[in-house]
Design a protein around this motif. Structure first.
Motif, PDB file in Angstrom:
ATOM      1  N   ASP A  20       0.868  -1.169   0.000  1.00  0.00           N
ATOM      2  CA  ASP A  20       0.000   0.000   0.000  1.00  0.00           C
ATOM      3  C   ASP A  20       0.911   1.226   0.000  1.00  0.00           C
ATOM      4  OD1 ASP A  20      -1.677   2.234   0.901  1.00  0.00           O
ATOM      5  OD2 ASP A  20      -3.201   0.691   1.219  1.00  0.00           O
ATOM      6  N   HIS A  21       1.067   1.837  -1.175  1.00  0.00           N
ATOM      7  CA  HIS A  21       2.044   2.904  -1.347  1.00  0.00           C
ATOM      8  C   HIS A  21       1.824   4.061  -0.380  1.00  0.00           C
ATOM      9  CE1 HIS A  21       3.465   0.992  -5.030  1.00  0.00           C
ATOM     10  NE2 HIS A  21       2.213   0.884  -5.426  1.00  0.00           N
ATOM     11  N   MET A  22       0.559   4.474  -0.207  1.00  0.00           N
ATOM     12  CA  MET A  22       0.329   5.682   0.573  1.00  0.00           C
ATOM     13  C   MET A  22       0.505   5.440   2.064  1.00  0.00           C
ATOM     14  SD  MET A  22       0.150   7.466  -1.948  1.00  0.00           S
ATOM     15  CE  MET A  22       0.353   8.860  -0.869  1.00  0.00           C
ATOM     16  N   TRP A  23       0.125   4.262   2.555  1.00  0.00           N
ATOM     17  CA  TRP A  23       0.385   3.972   3.964  1.00  0.00           C
ATOM     18  C   TRP A  23       1.889   3.937   4.216  1.00  0.00           C
ATOM     19  CZ3 TRP A  23      -2.363   4.422   8.183  1.00  0.00           C
ATOM     20  CH2 TRP A  23      -3.754   4.335   8.126  1.00  0.00           C
ATOM     21  N   GLU A  24       2.663   3.375   3.302  1.00  0.00           N
ATOM     22  CA  GLU A  24       4.109   3.346   3.482  1.00  0.00           C
ATOM     23  C   GLU A  24       4.690   4.757   3.456  1.00  0.00           C
ATOM     24  OE1 GLU A  24       5.568   0.867   4.547  1.00  0.00           O
ATOM     25  OE2 GLU A  24       4.659  -0.970   3.759  1.00  0.00           O
ATOM     26  N   VAL A  25       4.191   5.608   2.561  1.00  0.00           N
ATOM     27  CA  VAL A  25       4.684   6.987   2.495  1.00  0.00           C
ATOM     28  C   VAL A  25       4.394   7.735   3.792  1.00  0.00           C
ATOM     29  CG1 VAL A  25       4.275   9.236   1.410  1.00  0.00           C
ATOM     30  CG2 VAL A  25       4.656   7.224  -0.011  1.00  0.00           C
ATOM     31  N   VAL A  26       3.150   7.672   4.260  1.00  0.00           N
ATOM     32  CA  VAL A  26       2.782   8.391   5.485  1.00  0.00           C
ATOM     33  C   VAL A  26       3.592   7.883   6.673  1.00  0.00           C
ATOM     34  CG1 VAL A  26       0.924   8.783   7.147  1.00  0.00           C
ATOM     35  CG2 VAL A  26       0.486   9.047   4.703  1.00  0.00           C
ATOM     36  N   ASN A  27       3.717   6.572   6.799  1.00  0.00           N
ATOM     37  CA  ASN A  27       4.505   6.014   7.901  1.00  0.00           C
ATOM     38  C   ASN A  27       5.964   6.436   7.803  1.00  0.00           C
ATOM     39  OD1 ASN A  27       2.538   4.563   9.385  1.00  0.00           O
ATOM     40  ND2 ASN A  27       2.553   2.935   7.855  1.00  0.00           N
ATOM     41  N   ALA A  28       6.502   6.475   6.581  1.00  0.00           N
ATOM     42  CA  ALA A  28       7.898   6.868   6.404  1.00  0.00           C
ATOM     43  C   ALA A  28       8.107   8.333   6.780  1.00  0.00           C
ATOM     44  CB  ALA A  28       8.336   6.608   4.961  1.00  0.00           C
ATOM     45  N   VAL A  29       7.185   9.198   6.399  1.00  0.00           N
ATOM     46  CA  VAL A  29       7.281  10.611   6.783  1.00  0.00           C
ATOM     47  C   VAL A  29       7.272  10.751   8.303  1.00  0.00           C
ATOM     48  CG1 VAL A  29       6.088  12.839   6.720  1.00  0.00           C
ATOM     49  CG2 VAL A  29       6.286  11.481   4.641  1.00  0.00           C
ATOM     50  N   GLN A  30       6.417   9.975   8.958  1.00  0.00           N
ATOM     51  CA  GLN A  30       6.348  10.038  10.423  1.00  0.00           C
ATOM     52  C   GLN A  30       7.631   9.510  11.072  1.00  0.00           C
ATOM     53  OE1 GLN A  30       2.699   7.855  10.960  1.00  0.00           O
ATOM     54  NE2 GLN A  30       1.488   9.723  11.142  1.00  0.00           N
ATOM     55  N   LEU A  31       8.254   8.491  10.476  1.00  0.00           N
ATOM     56  CA  LEU A  31       9.489   7.937  11.038  1.00  0.00           C
ATOM     57  C   LEU A  31      10.607   8.973  11.089  1.00  0.00           C
ATOM     58  CD1 LEU A  31       9.778   4.353   9.506  1.00  0.00           C
ATOM     59  CD2 LEU A  31       9.560   4.937  11.913  1.00  0.00           C
ATOM     60  N   LEU A  32      10.587   9.924  10.172  1.00  0.00           N
ATOM     61  CA  LEU A  32      11.617  10.961  10.159  1.00  0.00           C
ATOM     62  C   LEU A  32      11.446  11.959  11.297  1.00  0.00           C
ATOM     63  CD1 LEU A  32      11.840  11.705   6.332  1.00  0.00           C
ATOM     64  CD2 LEU A  32      13.509  10.483   7.729  1.00  0.00           C
ATOM     65  N   PHE A  53      19.700  17.291   3.124  1.00  0.00           N
ATOM     66  CA  PHE A  53      20.662  18.365   3.376  1.00  0.00           C
ATOM     67  C   PHE A  53      21.339  18.802   2.075  1.00  0.00           C
ATOM     68  CE2 PHE A  53      24.941  19.873   4.485  1.00  0.00           C
ATOM     69  CZ  PHE A  53      24.615  20.887   5.379  1.00  0.00           C
ATOM     70  N   ALA A  54      21.570  17.825   1.186  1.00  0.00           N
ATOM     71  CA  ALA A  54      22.292  18.120  -0.054  1.00  0.00           C
ATOM     72  C   ALA A  54      21.378  18.513  -1.204  1.00  0.00           C
ATOM     73  CB  ALA A  54      23.137  16.907  -0.464  1.00  0.00           C
ATOM     74  N   GLU A  55      20.107  18.192  -1.076  1.00  0.00           N
ATOM     75  CA  GLU A  55      19.175  18.390  -2.193  1.00  0.00           C
ATOM     76  C   GLU A  55      18.019  19.303  -1.767  1.00  0.00           C
ATOM     77  OE1 GLU A  55      17.448  18.966  -5.253  1.00  0.00           O
ATOM     78  OE2 GLU A  55      19.075  17.518  -5.602  1.00  0.00           O
ATOM     79  N   PRO A  56      17.999  20.570  -2.193  1.00  0.00           N
ATOM     80  CA  PRO A  56      16.927  21.496  -1.796  1.00  0.00           C
ATOM     81  C   PRO A  56      15.534  21.008  -2.177  1.00  0.00           C
ATOM     82  CG  PRO A  56      18.769  22.683  -2.768  1.00  0.00           C
ATOM     83  CD  PRO A  56      19.039  21.230  -2.980  1.00  0.00           C
ATOM     84  N   ARG A  57      15.433  20.266  -3.293  1.00  0.00           N
ATOM     85  CA  ARG A  57      14.104  19.802  -3.703  1.00  0.00           C
ATOM     86  C   ARG A  57      13.504  18.870  -2.658  1.00  0.00           C
ATOM     87  NH1 ARG A  57      11.944  15.440  -6.425  1.00  0.00           N
ATOM     88  NH2 ARG A  57      10.010  15.880  -7.566  1.00  0.00           N
ATOM     89  N   LEU A  58      14.306  17.955  -2.106  1.00  0.00           N
ATOM     90  CA  LEU A  58      13.803  17.059  -1.073  1.00  0.00           C
ATOM     91  C   LEU A  58      13.441  17.840   0.186  1.00  0.00           C
ATOM     92  CD1 LEU A  58      13.115  14.247  -0.139  1.00  0.00           C
ATOM     93  CD2 LEU A  58      15.523  13.843   0.382  1.00  0.00           C
ATOM     94  N   GLN A  59      14.173  18.892   0.489  1.00  0.00           N
ATOM     95  CA  GLN A  59      13.817  19.745   1.617  1.00  0.00           C
ATOM     96  C   GLN A  59      12.434  20.347   1.419  1.00  0.00           C
ATOM     97  OE1 GLN A  59      16.797  22.648   2.699  1.00  0.00           O
ATOM     98  NE2 GLN A  59      18.476  21.279   2.129  1.00  0.00           N
ATOM     99  N   ARG A  60      12.140  20.796   0.205  1.00  0.00           N
ATOM    100  CA  ARG A  60      10.832  21.389  -0.077  1.00  0.00           C
ATOM    101  C   ARG A  60       9.718  20.348   0.049  1.00  0.00           C
ATOM    102  NH1 ARG A  60      13.978  24.008  -4.081  1.00  0.00           N
ATOM    103  NH2 ARG A  60      13.273  22.557  -5.694  1.00  0.00           N
ATOM    104  N   LEU A  61       9.979  19.116  -0.405  1.00  0.00           N
ATOM    105  CA  LEU A  61       8.979  18.053  -0.273  1.00  0.00           C
ATOM    106  C   LEU A  61       8.652  17.819   1.198  1.00  0.00           C
ATOM    107  CD1 LEU A  61      10.292  15.375  -2.824  1.00  0.00           C
ATOM    108  CD2 LEU A  61       8.613  17.175  -3.213  1.00  0.00           C
ATOM    109  N   LEU A  62       9.688  17.732   2.033  1.00  0.00           N
ATOM    110  CA  LEU A  62       9.465  17.500   3.461  1.00  0.00           C
ATOM    111  C   LEU A  62       8.768  18.686   4.108  1.00  0.00           C
ATOM    112  CD1 LEU A  62      12.842  15.772   4.379  1.00  0.00           C
ATOM    113  CD2 LEU A  62      10.585  14.714   4.222  1.00  0.00           C
ATOM    114  N   HIS A  63       9.058  19.882   3.640  1.00  0.00           N
ATOM    115  CA  HIS A  63       8.385  21.074   4.176  1.00  0.00           C
ATOM    116  C   HIS A  63       6.880  20.982   3.956  1.00  0.00           C
ATOM    117  CE1 HIS A  63       7.894  25.234   5.422  1.00  0.00           C
ATOM    118  NE2 HIS A  63       7.199  25.459   4.322  1.00  0.00           N
ATOM    119  N   THR A  64       6.465  20.354   2.850  1.00  0.00           N
ATOM    120  CA  THR A  64       5.040  20.163   2.581  1.00  0.00           C
ATOM    121  C   THR A  64       4.461  19.009   3.386  1.00  0.00           C
ATOM    122  OG1 THR A  64       5.264  21.024   0.318  1.00  0.00           O
ATOM    123  CG2 THR A  64       3.347  19.630   0.773  1.00  0.00           C
ATOM    124  N   LEU A  65       5.213  17.914   3.516  1.00  0.00           N
ATOM    125  CA  LEU A  65       4.650  16.680   4.060  1.00  0.00           C
ATOM    126  C   LEU A  65       4.689  16.598   5.581  1.00  0.00           C
ATOM    127  CD1 LEU A  65       6.022  14.080   1.486  1.00  0.00           C
ATOM    128  CD2 LEU A  65       3.787  15.188   1.537  1.00  0.00           C
TER     129      LEU A  65
END
Length: 323
Positions: A20-32, A53-65
């Protein structure tokens, strides 16, 4: 948490057969957002944070999630749509297709006041496109590189639970979901973050084992939605999932046919299916399964004339140690 079953619900309870892609994504975001489960996830957390830290795009994704999927008692149900989807894009489409009244109601329960959360709650097309891009981008950056490990652990966990279902029944599967789970017919009692009741009322229950899940089961917050319960994988299957597959050391150790049979037994496999998938003669399959069974690597169960083979914990260890 008390989940109330009827006889119909027991017959309609099922294990999710695919990730289940979305349950894995949500759980992974919470693990961080916390440090628990270090034995399983510290290496993964370290890699994701280094990339962020090295990739601003991933920082922006996390800022949203991070604000929309907090490590807390509640996150919006629409992030984990009901049902099984063939691929990630279908699941993402279901997330952003949520009706606007439901979107606003669930975002209101989240209680966030940031501008990105208000924009998503408003249901505007740009905000939803941004959310879809953030979820998909995070999956590709943080989940997809580990997908082989996730699938190996999930398959092993599913094989164990299907074995339990076939030999001990659905009640044994239910009580095996989490430590402290108690079956008091017709109610399943589970450790949970809040005191609550879920009445299935003939709808059945979809059980979703999740790799990135920790601690305890999680259900959808809205009891009117299709009943879904996610829960962590068995710790043993998570630990034994190989991080790398540098070569077929198992084939060199036990022979290519026995190695193939052992891998197929992770999902549970009948003798007829082993014959079809390995391409060897019935007598040869019988010979190899006998050797693997005598060595404690597989267990064989018979239902009439059908023999079904399942990997054992010792077999899982052999797969892990051989890469």
């Amino acid at each position: 948490m008390r989940i109330h079953f009827t006889e119909v619900d027991l017959g309609r309870t099922r294990l999710a057969s695919r990730i289940d892609h979305m349950w894995e994504v949500v759980n992974a975001v919470q693990l961080l957002q916390h440090r628990e489960g270090g034995l399983y996830f510290d290496g993964w957390r370290r890699r994701v944070r280094q990339e962020a830290f090295a990739e601003p795009r991933l920082q922006r994704l996390l800022h949203t999630l991070l604000p929309i999927a907090p490590h807390a008692e509640y996150f919006p149900d629409f992030l984990t749509p009901a049902g099984e989807f063939d691929d990630l894009d279908d699941a993402l489409d279901a997330v952003v297709s949520v009706p606007k009244p439901r979107l606003r109601a669930e975002m209101a329960l989240l209680g966030g006041e940031s501008a990105p959360l208000r924009a998503i709650a408003g249901g505007g097309a740009p905000a939803l496109r941004g959310l879809r891009a953030a979820l998909g981008g995070f999956y590709r950056a943080a989940v997809q590189p580990r997908l082989a490990v996730v699938e190996a652990a999930r398959h092993a966990d599913l094989a164990r639970r299907l074995h339990t279902l076939g030999h001990d029944g659905v009640e044994a599967v239910l009580t095996g979901i989490a430590p402290g789970a108690v079956w008091e017919p017709p109610v399943l009692r589970l450790p949970y973050v809040v005191d609550s009741d879920l009445l299935l009322a003939g709808r059945g229950l979809r059980l979703v084992p999740c790799y990135f899940s920790l601690q305890r089961p999680v259900a959808l917050a809205d009891p009117a939605l299709p009943p879904t319960l996610t829960f962590p994988l068995d710790p043993t299957t998570r630990l034994l999932a190989p991080e790398h597959r540098p070569g077929d050391h198992l084939g060199a150790l036990v022979g290519t046919t026995r190695a193939a049979i052992l891998r197929l037994a992770m999902d549970g496999c009948s003798s007829r299916e082993l014959i079809r998938r390995t391409g060897v003669a019935p007598a040869t399959v019988t010979h190899h399964t006998t050797i693997l069974r005598d060595a404690g690597m597989i267990a064989t169960h018979r239902d009439g004339t059908v023999a079904s083979h399942h990997i054992t914990p010792l077999g899982l260890q052999l797969l892990h140690r051989s890469g």
